[in-house]
Scaffold this motif. Structure first.
Motif, mmCIF file in Angstrom:
data_model
loop_
_atom_site.group_PDB
_atom_site.id
_atom_site.type_symbol
_atom_site.label_atom_id
_atom_site.label_comp_id
_atom_site.label_asym_id
_atom_site.label_seq_id
_atom_site.Cartn_x
_atom_site.Cartn_y
_atom_site.Cartn_z
ATOM 1 N N SER A 1 0.817 -1.210 0.000
ATOM 2 C CA SER A 1 0.000 0.000 0.000
ATOM 3 C C SER A 1 0.850 1.259 0.000
ATOM 4 N N PHE A 2 1.964 1.252 0.739
ATOM 5 C CA PHE A 2 2.881 2.390 0.718
ATOM 6 C C PHE A 2 3.472 2.569 -0.684
ATOM 7 N N GLU A 3 3.769 1.446 -1.325
ATOM 8 C CA GLU A 3 4.313 1.532 -2.687
ATOM 9 C C GLU A 3 3.286 2.145 -3.628
ATOM 10 N N ARG A 4 2.022 1.746 -3.488
ATOM 11 C CA ARG A 4 0.978 2.340 -4.339
ATOM 12 C C ARG A 4 0.868 3.841 -4.077
ATOM 13 N N PHE A 5 0.888 4.240 -2.814
ATOM 14 C CA PHE A 5 0.788 5.643 -2.453
ATOM 15 C C PHE A 5 1.905 6.465 -3.106
ATOM 16 N N MET A 6 3.100 5.881 -3.188
ATOM 17 C CA MET A 6 4.248 6.594 -3.761
ATOM 18 C C MET A 6 4.369 6.414 -5.272
ATOM 19 N N ASN A 7 3.479 5.654 -5.869
ATOM 20 C CA ASN A 7 3.546 5.375 -7.300
ATOM 21 C C ASN A 7 3.448 6.676 -8.097
ATOM 22 N N PRO A 8 4.495 7.051 -8.865
ATOM 23 C CA PRO A 8 4.440 8.296 -9.632
ATOM 24 C C PRO A 8 3.257 8.340 -10.600
ATOM 25 N N GLN A 9 2.814 7.178 -11.054
ATOM 26 C CA GLN A 9 1.710 7.111 -12.008
ATOM 27 C C GLN A 9 0.407 7.638 -11.412
ATOM 28 N N LEU A 10 0.230 7.480 -10.087
ATOM 29 C CA LEU A 10 -0.990 7.948 -9.444
ATOM 30 C C LEU A 10 -0.942 9.446 -9.149
ATOM 31 N N THR B 1 5.545 11.237 2.769
ATOM 32 C CA THR B 1 6.465 10.096 2.817
ATOM 33 C C THR B 1 7.925 10.519 2.739
ATOM 34 N N TYR B 2 8.215 11.771 2.452
ATOM 35 C CA TYR B 2 9.577 12.186 2.129
ATOM 36 C C TYR B 2 10.595 11.987 3.256
ATOM 37 N N PRO B 3 10.191 11.962 4.535
ATOM 38 C CA PRO B 3 11.203 11.612 5.547
ATOM 39 C C PRO B 3 11.733 10.191 5.409
ATOM 40 N N ILE B 4 11.005 9.311 4.718
ATOM 41 C CA ILE B 4 11.404 7.906 4.597
ATOM 42 C C ILE B 4 12.568 7.779 3.616
ATOM 43 N N VAL B 5 13.525 6.956 3.961
ATOM 44 C CA VAL B 5 14.677 6.706 3.097
ATOM 45 C C VAL B 5 14.214 6.309 1.686
ATOM 46 N N GLY B 6 14.695 7.021 0.689
ATOM 47 C CA GLY B 6 14.425 6.680 -0.702
ATOM 48 C C GLY B 6 13.056 7.069 -1.218
ATOM 49 N N ALA B 7 12.168 7.571 -0.361
ATOM 50 C CA ALA B 7 10.788 7.831 -0.785
ATOM 51 C C ALA B 7 10.719 8.883 -1.883
ATOM 52 N N ARG B 8 11.377 10.008 -1.670
ATOM 53 C CA ARG B 8 11.276 11.070 -2.672
ATOM 54 C C ARG B 8 11.924 10.647 -3.988
ATOM 55 N N ASP B 9 13.030 9.927 -3.922
ATOM 56 C CA ASP B 9 13.669 9.439 -5.154
ATOM 57 C C ASP B 9 12.720 8.517 -5.916
ATOM 58 N N PHE B 10 11.969 7.694 -5.199
ATOM 59 C CA PHE B 10 11.014 6.793 -5.852
ATOM 60 C C PHE B 10 9.851 7.591 -6.448
ATOM 61 N N VAL B 11 9.325 8.529 -5.689
ATOM 62 C CA VAL B 11 8.195 9.337 -6.153
ATOM 63 C C VAL B 11 8.568 10.125 -7.406
ATOM 64 N N GLU B 12 9.788 10.657 -7.428
ATOM 65 C CA GLU B 12 10.204 11.512 -8.541
ATOM 66 C C GLU B 12 10.954 10.756 -9.630
ATOM 67 N N GLY B 13 10.946 9.414 -9.539
ATOM 68 C CA GLY B 13 11.428 8.586 -10.634
ATOM 69 C C GLY B 13 12.927 8.381 -10.734
ATOM 70 N N ARG B 14 13.681 8.796 -9.721
ATOM 71 C CA ARG B 14 15.130 8.602 -9.782
ATOM 72 C C ARG B 14 15.524 7.165 -9.469
ATOM 73 N N ILE B 15 14.655 6.464 -8.730
ATOM 74 C CA ILE B 15 14.819 5.020 -8.550
ATOM 75 C C ILE B 15 13.476 4.362 -8.853
ATOM 76 N N THR B 16 13.509 3.131 -9.331
ATOM 77 C CA THR B 16 12.273 2.423 -9.659
ATOM 78 C C THR B 16 12.086 1.157 -8.831
ATOM 79 N N ASP B 17 13.101 0.805 -8.072
ATOM 80 C CA ASP B 17 13.050 -0.392 -7.234
ATOM 81 C C ASP B 17 12.555 0.003 -5.838
#
Length: 548
Positions: A129-138, A146-162
């Motif tokens: 569910s957290f992954e869905r919430f951070m899904n850039p597509q949504l 979520t940005y305090p979480i390690v890697g969250a902003r990079d995932f949201v903004e597409g710099r990482i996809t894993d």
């Protein structure tokens, strides 16, 4: 066979019975009909005004207060807030530990936490569910939480996809670990927000809703939730009804059998519905009615200062509001004291700061003021002396209700008299206005933010470049640096200085012009027990009941 009932006796009994029936029918017809409030007390069914029709019931993609009350009834996260709006209580997680450096949170899920269909809730449900919430597509607007979480902003903004690189991990079926980039003392309150609830993935995917906003999975009969209530009915523009969820882990504590949410966008109509016995609780009260209730000290009137700011958003990437001097002029032309004294009586407090001073314990100096002479000078410097040559602008309103119209008319007149400019009001339905914000298809609009965490950083995030809730489409490198300093601060003094710097820049650049901080005036029937107003407008549904 002889009988003691002759034909004449039959006729007499018939007519006597008919006469009695008529009397009963007349008595029933003339008697007082049971109101929805009275029936609700008898059946433990609460009727509440909900301001507007929900766009849908997807908790991760909705960012409006009119949906949050419903979400609090339907869903529950790892933790929840008590109805004082401050006390953190266990939710799906029965206990948790926080590492000494404040960077690692370990949650232990309760064994009896279940979905409304009886399935057990697991730690992987939260990860998914957290992954869905951070899904850039949504493009979830509240994803900055979520940005305090390690890697969250990079995932949201597409710099990482894993997503495996994001600091959210199920170490086993009942244990969830969250790792942070920086110490965030307010993070537990963040996790109580509706966006961080788990979703029943298989049912969402069955209706093709995992990678898109909303959809059929949020409808009655399809929606599987995990809160104290389950969705039973949704008649658009009439009612959203929920009933007690027998699979909720704390079901014995839930006293209400049902809650009916009524979308009534006009506060006047809502107030009349309360007086006629159709509502136990209103969402608000028309400003024209507040004084009368106050004068007679009506026990049903409740007033609660909120961590909510009402402001004007300017589209900073479109002329003429791409010029900070124009935005400053519009803000300086607002006589906030007069507005609150004559138009918004009892509806709020003057906003001299973007975030209400005192939020999170931070006292803020004033940055917004009324200065008509400076307003006229700045507009002239921008090339529009006395308003000459200023293009007529559409002023988009976030609803069609009477209070919003009166408020907007007052602003319209202040700008006309002080600056010599004309704006054309464009009232919209709430759902339409949300699309206007997402598409950024406005010049200036009535806007606002209701804080869900008692910390200025939540609302200040709206000014960060690229933030999903940056309605003004504003970008300022100094502001971004000041906001980053809030996150990186190692002392409370340094954090306070960074917060004040963000406020100062907003006051100077005016992507948002704060007007007033809300005071929520609402009506509460005396039969409602356990309801407690709070600055975050949280409802603890396990505490509410109805009594004669």
């Amino acid at each position: 066979m002889p009988t003691d009932i002759t034909p004449i006796h039959v006729h007499r009994r018939f007519w006597s019975g008919l006469a009695l029936l008529v009397v009963v029918l007349i008595a029933v017809g003339c008697g007082k009909r049971e109101t929805a409030v009275e029936a609700g007390i008898r059946t433990q069914t609460l009727h509440i005004g909900n301001r507007a029709e929900p766009p849908d019931l997807d908790p991760q993609t909705n960012n409006s207060l009119v949906v949050s009350f419903i979400h609090e009834a339907l869903f529950e996260g790892l933790v929840r807030l008590a109805n004082d709006g401050a006390t953190i209580r266990p939710g799906v997680a029965e206990r948790w530990e926080i590492s000494p450096d404040g960077l690692r949170y370990t949650f232990h899920l309760r064994a009896d936490a279940a979905w409304s269909n009886g399935d057990l809730i697991t730690a992987p449900d939260f990860v998914a569910s957290f992954e869905r919430f951070m899904n850039p597509q949504l493009g979830c607007e509240a994803v900055n939480f979520t940005y305090p979480i390690v890697g969250a902003r990079d995932f949201v903004e597409g710099r990482i996809t894993d997503f495996g690189l994001v600091g959210v991990e199920a170490t086993d079926a009942s244990t969830l670990e969250i790792r942070l980039r920086f110490r965030a003392p307010y993070f537990l309150s963040v996790l109580a927000d509706k966006h961080f609830v788990p979703l029943h993935r298989s049912s969402v995917e069955r209706f093709d809703g995992w990678n898109r906003r909303g959809g059929a999975w949020t409808k009655p009969g399809n929606l599987i939730s995990n809160g104290p209530f389950a969705l039973t009915e949704w008649k658009p523009n009439v009612v959203v009804a929920v009933a007690k969820n027998p699979h909720y882990w704390n079901a014995p504590a839930v006293k209400l059998n049902e809650v009916h949410f009524h979308p009534i966008e006009d506060p006047g109509t809502e107030e009349r519905a309360f007086r006629s016995g159709q509502l136990h609780v209103t969402f608000s009260l028309p400003s024209s009615k507040v004084a009368a209730y106050m004068e007679r000290q009506a026990p049903e009137l409740h007033a609660m200062p909120l961590l909510q700011t009402n402001f004007i958003s300017f589209m900073t990437t479109r002329a003429p509001f791409d010029d900070a001097r124009v935005r400053q002029a519009f803000s300086l032309a607002i006589d906030r004291d007069q507005l609150l004294a004559t138009v918004l009586k009892g509806q709020g407090d003057v906003a001299s700061t973007y975030v209400r001073s005192g939020s999170g314990g931070y006292e803020l100096p004033p940055f917004s003021r009324y200065d008509p002479a400076t307003a006229r000078r700045l507009l002239a410097e921008a090339g529009y002396p006395g308003g000459a040559g200023f293009p007529r602008q559409e002023f988009t309103l976030s609803s069609r209700d009477e209070d919003k119209l009166i408020y907007a008319q007052a602003l319209q007149e202040m700008w006309r008299q002080t600056l010599g400019v004309e704006v054309q009001m464009v009232p919209t339905e709430f759902k339409v206005w949300l699309d206007v914000l997402r598409n950024r298809s406005f010049a200036l609009t009535t806007d606002g933010w209701n804080m869900t965490v008692n910390d200025p950083s939540e609302m200040l995030a709206l000014g960060v470049t690229g933030d999903p809730n940056n309605d003004a489409n504003w970008s300022n490198a100094d502001y971004d640096a000041a906001f980053a300093a809030i996150e990186q601060a190692t002392t409370d003094e340094a954090r306070r200085d960074a917060i004040i710097m963000c406020e100062r820049i907003i006051g100077e650049e005016v992507p948002y012009a704060p007007v007033y901080h809300s005071v929520r005036n609402f009506l509460l029937h005396p039969s409602v027990q356990g309801w407690r107003g709070n600055t975050l407008q949280v409802i603890d549904w396990t505490a509410v009941s109805l009594h004669e």
